[in-house]
Design an enzyme around this catalytic site. Sequence first.
Site, mmCIF file in Angstrom:
data_model
loop_
_atom_site.group_PDB
_atom_site.id
_atom_site.type_symbol
_atom_site.label_atom_id
_atom_site.label_comp_id
_atom_site.label_asym_id
_atom_site.label_seq_id
_atom_site.Cartn_x
_atom_site.Cartn_y
_atom_site.Cartn_z
ATOM 1 N N ASN A 138 29.047 -44.587 -0.204
ATOM 2 C CA ASN A 138 29.953 -45.004 1.032
ATOM 3 C C ASN A 138 29.253 -44.723 2.231
ATOM 4 O OD1 ASN A 138 32.204 -45.018 2.875
ATOM 5 N ND2 ASN A 138 33.524 -45.257 1.384
ATOM 6 N N GLU B 267 32.162 -49.779 2.502
ATOM 7 C CA GLU B 267 32.595 -49.380 3.989
ATOM 8 C C GLU B 267 31.547 -49.652 4.925
ATOM 9 O OE1 GLU B 267 35.422 -45.654 3.735
ATOM 10 O OE2 GLU B 267 36.191 -47.097 5.227
ATOM 11 N N ASP C 190 32.398 -46.758 -4.422
ATOM 12 C CA ASP C 190 33.596 -45.755 -4.079
ATOM 13 C C ASP C 190 35.074 -46.291 -5.017
ATOM 14 O OD1 ASP C 190 35.699 -44.246 -3.109
ATOM 15 O OD2 ASP C 190 35.233 -44.946 -1.095
ATOM 16 N N ASN D 250 37.411 -44.380 -5.362
ATOM 17 C CA ASN D 250 38.817 -43.724 -4.837
ATOM 18 C C ASN D 250 39.595 -43.325 -5.656
ATOM 19 O OD1 ASN D 250 39.001 -43.561 -1.866
ATOM 20 N ND2 ASN D 250 38.849 -45.759 -1.679
ATOM 21 N N ASP E 84 33.145 -41.140 -6.353
ATOM 22 C CA ASP E 84 31.887 -42.028 -6.248
ATOM 23 C C ASP E 84 31.285 -42.062 -7.655
ATOM 24 O OD1 ASP E 84 31.973 -42.864 -2.962
ATOM 25 O OD2 ASP E 84 32.328 -40.815 -3.110
ATOM 26 N N ASP F 33 31.217 -39.495 5.435
ATOM 27 C CA ASP F 33 32.075 -38.386 4.608
ATOM 28 C C ASP F 33 31.910 -38.158 3.077
ATOM 29 O OD1 ASP F 33 33.318 -40.931 4.744
ATOM 30 O OD2 ASP F 33 35.385 -39.983 4.822
ATOM 31 N N HIS F 34 30.904 -39.259 2.525
ATOM 32 C CA HIS F 34 30.734 -39.167 1.039
ATOM 33 C C HIS F 34 29.106 -38.977 0.961
ATOM 34 C CE1 HIS F 34 34.130 -41.869 -0.246
ATOM 35 N NE2 HIS F 34 34.463 -41.917 0.959
#
Length: 256
Positions: A7, A34, A146, A148, A217, A246-247
């Site tokens: 991501n 994303e 991802d 989530n 992930d 952030d991933h």
Amino acid sequence: MKIATWNVNSVLARLPQVVRWLEAASPDVLCMQETKCVDEKFPGEEFARLGYSSESFGQAAYNGVAILSRVKCEEVRRGMPDDEPGAQSRVLAATIGGIRIVNVYIPNGQAVGAEKYFFKLEWLKRLRAFFDSCYQTTDRVLLCGDFNVAPEDRDVHDPEVWRGRILFSEPEREALAKIRSWGLVDAFRMHNSEDKQYSWWDYRAGAFRRNLGLRIDHVWVSEPLARQSASVVIDKEPRRWEKPSDHAPVVAEFTT
DNA sequence: ATGGTAGATACTCTA
């Protein structure tokens, strides 16, 4: 065969980091989530320069998925069969080297009980139905992206804090388990059983520095592909770079 | 300590 999922939180904002990582890690396939970028603006030429063909299924500002591949993608599918017209861009599938790769950006859900939370649960249900109707467990199938959702206590830095909250609530984990029970294995857990192995850390409150993360992930594989699974690692290095996503990328290697 | 940060968009939403 090296297949990665990442991501990137905007492919345009992250282009230098993605290029740098591709040069260093040299995967055969990179599934991105994303991308936040319409297909017309997708930086395909930058990736072509590194030897990657690309397929993008984007939308403006939010969501968006893409696949980069050393060889051309076959049988590309955008979205799920029962997506409404104008549905959010969250699924991109392609066959590469005989492996059916399904790249997903599962909805975040915002907060337990929110409208987006029920959308997430419904979406997960439809993903399972998609697998039931379109794929066979005897094929080499790889579901990555991802998700989530953190599947287990050991995938969360503080299970007691996270219990019942978004990304870790019981209904989300059950919905994800239902997808797994179609006939998939968490490839990361075939090779790593330790806790504190995270793929995402909030930008805020020094979460990465303190390793307060979640493993959301994933790379899941069907049984025939599981037999070829050689390793799965989370590459934390690009999370330390300037202007990181952030991933972190999750990288799976398969024998051919 | 209900904050904190980041990205895209347009005067806010999403994560």
